[in-house]
Design an enzyme around this catalytic site. Structure first.
Site, PDB file in Angstrom:
ATOM      1  N   GLU A 128       0.804  -1.221   0.000  1.00 39.60           N
ATOM      2  CA  GLU A 128       0.000   0.000   0.000  1.00 39.60           C
ATOM      3  C   GLU A 128       0.836   1.271   0.000  1.00 39.60           C
ATOM      4  O   GLU A 128       1.974   1.296   0.470  1.00 39.60           O
ATOM      5  CB  GLU A 128      -0.990  -0.015   1.153  1.00 39.60           C
ATOM      6  CG  GLU A 128      -0.361  -0.239   2.485  1.00 39.60           C
ATOM      7  CD  GLU A 128      -1.406  -0.440   3.580  1.00 39.60           C
ATOM      8  OE1 GLU A 128      -2.209  -1.384   3.477  1.00 39.60           O
ATOM      9  OE2 GLU A 128      -1.400   0.338   4.526  1.00 39.60           O
ATOM     10  N   CYS A 171       3.395   8.367   1.180  1.00 42.39           N
ATOM     11  CA  CYS A 171       3.990   7.416   2.115  1.00 42.39           C
ATOM     12  C   CYS A 171       4.205   6.106   1.364  1.00 42.39           C
ATOM     13  O   CYS A 171       3.250   5.539   0.829  1.00 42.39           O
ATOM     14  CB  CYS A 171       3.039   7.226   3.298  1.00 42.39           C
ATOM     15  SG  CYS A 171       3.613   5.995   4.472  1.00 42.39           S
ATOM     16  N   CYS A 174       6.830  -7.200   7.474  1.00 47.42           N
ATOM     17  CA  CYS A 174       7.962  -6.651   8.238  1.00 47.42           C
ATOM     18  C   CYS A 174       8.356  -7.638   9.327  1.00 47.42           C
ATOM     19  O   CYS A 174       7.495  -8.185  10.020  1.00 47.42           O
ATOM     20  CB  CYS A 174       7.559  -5.316   8.869  1.00 47.42           C
ATOM     21  SG  CYS A 174       8.914  -4.534   9.785  1.00 47.42           S
ATOM     22  N   CYS A 226       6.759  -5.211  15.707  1.00 47.15           N
ATOM     23  CA  CYS A 226       6.358  -4.371  16.850  1.00 47.15           C
ATOM     24  C   CYS A 226       4.929  -4.752  17.265  1.00 47.15           C
ATOM     25  O   CYS A 226       4.089  -5.042  16.414  1.00 47.15           O
ATOM     26  CB  CYS A 226       6.428  -2.899  16.470  1.00 47.15           C
ATOM     27  SG  CYS A 226       8.073  -2.435  15.924  1.00 47.15           S
ATOM     28  N   CYS A 228       1.718  -2.853  15.695  1.00 46.37           N
ATOM     29  CA  CYS A 228       1.700  -2.502  14.266  1.00 46.37           C
ATOM     30  C   CYS A 228       1.056  -3.572  13.399  1.00 46.37           C
ATOM     31  O   CYS A 228       1.328  -4.755  13.554  1.00 46.37           O
ATOM     32  CB  CYS A 228       3.137  -2.255  13.798  1.00 46.37           C
ATOM     33  SG  CYS A 228       3.273  -1.946  12.035  1.00 46.37           S
ATOM     34  N   GLY A 262       7.037  -2.093   6.305  1.00 45.01           N
ATOM     35  CA  GLY A 262       8.433  -2.513   6.189  1.00 45.01           C
ATOM     36  C   GLY A 262       9.395  -1.661   6.985  1.00 45.01           C
ATOM     37  O   GLY A 262       9.073  -0.551   7.409  1.00 45.01           O
ATOM     38  N   GLU A 263      10.581  -2.224   7.198  1.00 45.19           N
ATOM     39  CA  GLU A 263      11.652  -1.492   7.881  1.00 45.19           C
ATOM     40  C   GLU A 263      12.663  -1.072   6.808  1.00 45.19           C
ATOM     41  O   GLU A 263      13.397  -1.909   6.278  1.00 45.19           O
ATOM     42  CB  GLU A 263      12.284  -2.416   8.942  1.00 45.19           C
ATOM     43  CG  GLU A 263      13.590  -1.919   9.547  1.00 45.19           C
ATOM     44  CD  GLU A 263      13.561  -0.444   9.973  1.00 45.19           C
ATOM     45  OE1 GLU A 263      12.680  -0.058  10.753  1.00 45.19           O
ATOM     46  OE2 GLU A 263      14.429   0.309   9.508  1.00 45.19           O
ATOM     47  N   LEU A 289      10.890   5.676  18.568  1.00 43.69           N
ATOM     48  CA  LEU A 289      11.404   5.407  19.923  1.00 43.69           C
ATOM     49  C   LEU A 289      10.304   4.769  20.777  1.00 43.69           C
ATOM     50  O   LEU A 289      10.491   3.687  21.331  1.00 43.69           O
ATOM     51  CB  LEU A 289      11.910   6.716  20.541  1.00 43.69           C
ATOM     52  CG  LEU A 289      12.801   6.548  21.770  1.00 43.69           C
ATOM     53  CD1 LEU A 289      14.097   5.851  21.431  1.00 43.69           C
ATOM     54  CD2 LEU A 289      13.096   7.914  22.405  1.00 43.69           C
ATOM     55  N   HIS A 290       9.192   5.464  20.921  1.00 42.69           N
ATOM     56  CA  HIS A 290       7.972   4.944  21.546  1.00 42.69           C
ATOM     57  C   HIS A 290       8.029   4.606  23.024  1.00 42.69           C
ATOM     58  O   HIS A 290       7.005   4.255  23.617  1.00 42.69           O
ATOM     59  CB  HIS A 290       7.417   3.726  20.786  1.00 42.69           C
ATOM     60  CG  HIS A 290       7.179   3.967  19.323  1.00 42.69           C
ATOM     61  ND1 HIS A 290       6.818   5.190  18.805  1.00 42.69           N
ATOM     62  CD2 HIS A 290       7.253   3.129  18.250  1.00 42.69           C
ATOM     63  CE1 HIS A 290       6.677   5.083  17.493  1.00 42.69           C
ATOM     64  NE2 HIS A 290       6.940   3.854  17.128  1.00 42.69           N
ATOM     65  N   CYS A 336      -0.593   2.342   8.769  1.00 38.46           N
ATOM     66  CA  CYS A 336       0.198   1.504   7.872  1.00 38.46           C
ATOM     67  C   CYS A 336      -0.163   0.032   8.028  1.00 38.46           C
ATOM     68  O   CYS A 336      -0.323  -0.484   9.110  1.00 38.46           O
ATOM     69  CB  CYS A 336       1.697   1.750   8.019  1.00 38.46           C
ATOM     70  SG  CYS A 336       2.397   1.331   9.603  1.00 38.46           S
TER      71      CYS A 336
HETATM   72  N1  SAH Z   1       9.401   0.431  10.066  1.00 36.42           N
HETATM   73  C1  SAH Z   1       9.619   1.814  10.190  1.00 36.42           C
HETATM   74  C2  SAH Z   1       8.780   2.635   9.229  1.00 36.42           C
HETATM   75  C3  SAH Z   1       7.369   2.187   9.004  1.00 36.42           C
HETATM   76  S1  SAH Z   1       6.271   2.408  10.392  1.00 36.42           S
HETATM   77  C4  SAH Z   1       9.402   2.267  11.627  1.00 36.42           C
HETATM   78  O1  SAH Z   1       8.902   1.481  12.409  1.00 36.42           O
HETATM   79  O2  SAH Z   1       9.784   3.392  11.941  1.00 36.42           O
HETATM   80  C5  SAH Z   1       6.070   4.162  10.434  1.00 36.42           C
HETATM   81  C6  SAH Z   1       5.603   4.699  11.761  1.00 36.42           C
HETATM   82  O3  SAH Z   1       4.255   4.298  12.026  1.00 36.42           O
HETATM   83  C7  SAH Z   1       6.438   4.202  12.936  1.00 36.42           C
HETATM   84  O4  SAH Z   1       6.757   5.244  13.815  1.00 36.42           O
HETATM   85  C8  SAH Z   1       5.497   3.209  13.574  1.00 36.42           C
HETATM   86  O5  SAH Z   1       5.829   2.989  14.902  1.00 36.42           O
HETATM   87  C9  SAH Z   1       4.146   3.849  13.368  1.00 36.42           C
HETATM   88  N2  SAH Z   1       3.004   2.951  13.530  1.00 36.42           N
HETATM   89  C10 SAH Z   1       2.943   1.618  13.345  1.00 36.42           C
HETATM   90  N3  SAH Z   1       1.715   1.144  13.644  1.00 36.42           N
HETATM   91  C11 SAH Z   1       0.982   2.203  14.024  1.00 36.42           C
HETATM   92  C12 SAH Z   1      -0.371   2.370  14.476  1.00 36.42           C
HETATM   93  N4  SAH Z   1      -1.181   1.351  14.554  1.00 36.42           N
HETATM   94  N5  SAH Z   1      -0.762   3.614  14.812  1.00 36.42           N
HETATM   95  C13 SAH Z   1       0.064   4.670  14.711  1.00 36.42           C
HETATM   96  N6  SAH Z   1       1.334   4.582  14.292  1.00 36.42           N
HETATM   97  C14 SAH Z   1       1.798   3.360  13.957  1.00 36.42           C
HETATM   98 FE1  SF4 Z   2       7.629  -2.073  13.630  1.00 39.06          FE
HETATM   99 FE2  SF4 Z   2       7.793  -0.315  11.605  1.00 39.06          FE
HETATM  100 FE3  SF4 Z   2       7.872  -2.961  11.123  1.00 39.06          FE
HETATM  101 FE4  SF4 Z   2       5.603  -1.847  11.936  1.00 39.06          FE
HETATM  102  S1  SF4 Z   2       6.658  -1.447  10.015  1.00 39.06           S
HETATM  103  S2  SF4 Z   2       6.500  -3.784  12.691  1.00 39.06           S
HETATM  104  S3  SF4 Z   2       6.350  -0.268  13.289  1.00 39.06           S
HETATM  105  S4  SF4 Z   2       9.367  -1.778  12.263  1.00 39.06           S
END
Ligand code: SAH
Ligand code: SF4
Length: 350
Positions: free
Chosen positions: A93, A106, A113, A117, A120, A165-166, A221-222, A340
């Site tokens: 997407e 975006c 991925c 996390c 996510c 994705g990362e 960071l979170h 995402c």
């Molecule tokens: N993998 C990378 C980039 C893609 S995620 C990363 O993790 O940074 C992009 C951002 O969206 C990250 O900050 C991620 O923590 C956040 N994100 C993921 N799931 C989310 C959700 N359900 N609500 C809000 N932000 C989210």
């Molecule tokens: Fe974590 Fe970013 Fe991968 Fe989602 S896309 S699992 S936030 S690293």
């Protein structure tokens, strides 16, 4: 299955070098580049300024279009979410968002991925493969072509690498992508208009700092301590905060660019004033902007809820009082699953 490499995956230099190696001079690469990114032609047949021998050769090795539009959803706020089908059938997407300052796209960098996390939607689906640089560039081109068809002369001005994705787990393809979209003779998207977000792969943050790319970086960071961060992001076990902060410090001293710290607010998990104070202490005087992100609920992660409005404000105030630069991310397309990975995971479960 007939899979061909996307021509969008080559930087202008790589295209010129490829053509030269096949007996065509540089001028043809320039014309081809212009046909792709300025005239935005999508079939080689239409590129009549380029010599036909050259086109025939290119066509044998590359395709212009490798993504098919599977679904397109438009939100009342103008956000458009595209679900594309890759040549191998996988779905990815891409989201177009409208802001006061311009139009941002975006992009997705991997199919699924592996970082996994806990909050996510993308991490629910293990990575099945990396996207090629061409597949990442083509997402932007598809959105730009959609805008072109609307006839309002709108341009994609900003890019966020925050889709599925990362990006630093697909480093080489992502950096080639960044070079292609910045090319002054192509899409010409300025480096300060591009932001890459990473979950914190420390070695790659250092490599990125050492590269010539002037692109903005955001770190997910979170959480302000190892215990909490490991609970919500398991990557923190392999790369704990000490290592991540060291990479961040290296980046800041090397680039002198302001870094974005992303912080998702999860109700009663990481959104207390206590955590805000701890975060302020962790970040100290560093040259950063903290971007507070309202959590977008994901069906499969029922343990998390979005923070109350009052908690968001309180968290914001604490950081401000501690002297940090802070912003709250605006939401786009909440009515069309624009978090995402959400549209994709819904389509797959159907
Ligand atoms: N993998 C990378 C980039 C893609 S995620 C990363 O993790 O940074 C992009 C951002 O969206 C990250 O900050 C991620 O923590 C956040 N994100 C993921 N799931 C989310 C959700 N359900 N609500 C809000 N932000 C989210
Ligand atoms: Fe974590 Fe970013 Fe991968 Fe989602 S896309 S699992 S936030 S690293």
């Amino acid at each position: 299955m007939n899979t061909q490499q996307s021509i969008y995956g080559l930087t202008r230099d790589q295209l010129a070098a490829w053509l030269l190696a096949h007996g065509h001079r540089k001028g043809r690469a320039e014309l081809l580049w212009e046909s792709l990114y300025r005239k935005r032609l999508t079939t080689f047949e239409d590129m009549d300024e380029v010599h036909s021998d050259c086109l025939r050769l290119v066509e044998e090795h590359f395709a212009v279009e490798t993504l098919g539009e599977h679904v397109r959803q438009e939100s009342v706020d103008g956000t458009i979410k595209f679900l594309f089908r890759l040549q191998d059938g996988n779905l990815i997407e891409t989201v177009l968002m409208r802001h006061k300052f311009g139009l941002s796209v975006c992009v997705t960098t991997q199919v699924g991925c592996n970082i996994g996390c806990s909050f996510c939607a993308s991490g629910l689906l293990k990575k099945s493969r990396d996207l090629t640089s061409g597949e990442i560039v083509e997402q932007v081109m598809k959105v730009q072509l959609h805008l072109d068809r609307q006839g309002k002369d709108e341009r994609v001005t900003h890019i966020v690498v925050m889709g599925i994705g990362e990006p630093f787990d697909n480093y080489d393809h992502v950096t080639d992508f960044l070079r292609v979209i910045q090319d002054p003779k192509g899409l010409a998207i300025g480096p300060r208009h591009i932001t890459v977000s990473t979950s914190g792969l420390a070695d790659k943050i250092v490599e990125f700092a050492d590269s010539d790319l002037q692109v903005n970086l955001a770190i997910s960071l979170h959480a302000p301590n190892n215990e909490l961060r490991t609970r919500i992001m398991k990557i923190n076990r392999a790369i704990p905060l000490e290592k991540l902060m060291a990479a961040i410090d290296y980046y800041l001293s090397k680039t002198r660019r302001r870094l974005t710290i992303e912080y998702i607010l999860l109700k009663d998990v990481n959104d207390g004033t206590e955590q805000a104070l701890e975060l302020a202490e962790l970040l100290g005087e560093r040259f950063v902007n903290v971007n507070l992100i309202p959590y977008n609920p994901v069906d499969e992660h029922g343990q998390y809820q979005r923070s109350e409005h009052g908690s968001v404000l309180a968290f914001y105030d604490v950081l401000k009082k501690q002297g940090l630069s802070v912003s709250v991310r605006l939401e786009h397309g909440a009515d069309i699953d624009a978090a995402c990975g959400q549209l994709r995971s819904k389509q797959l479960s159907r």
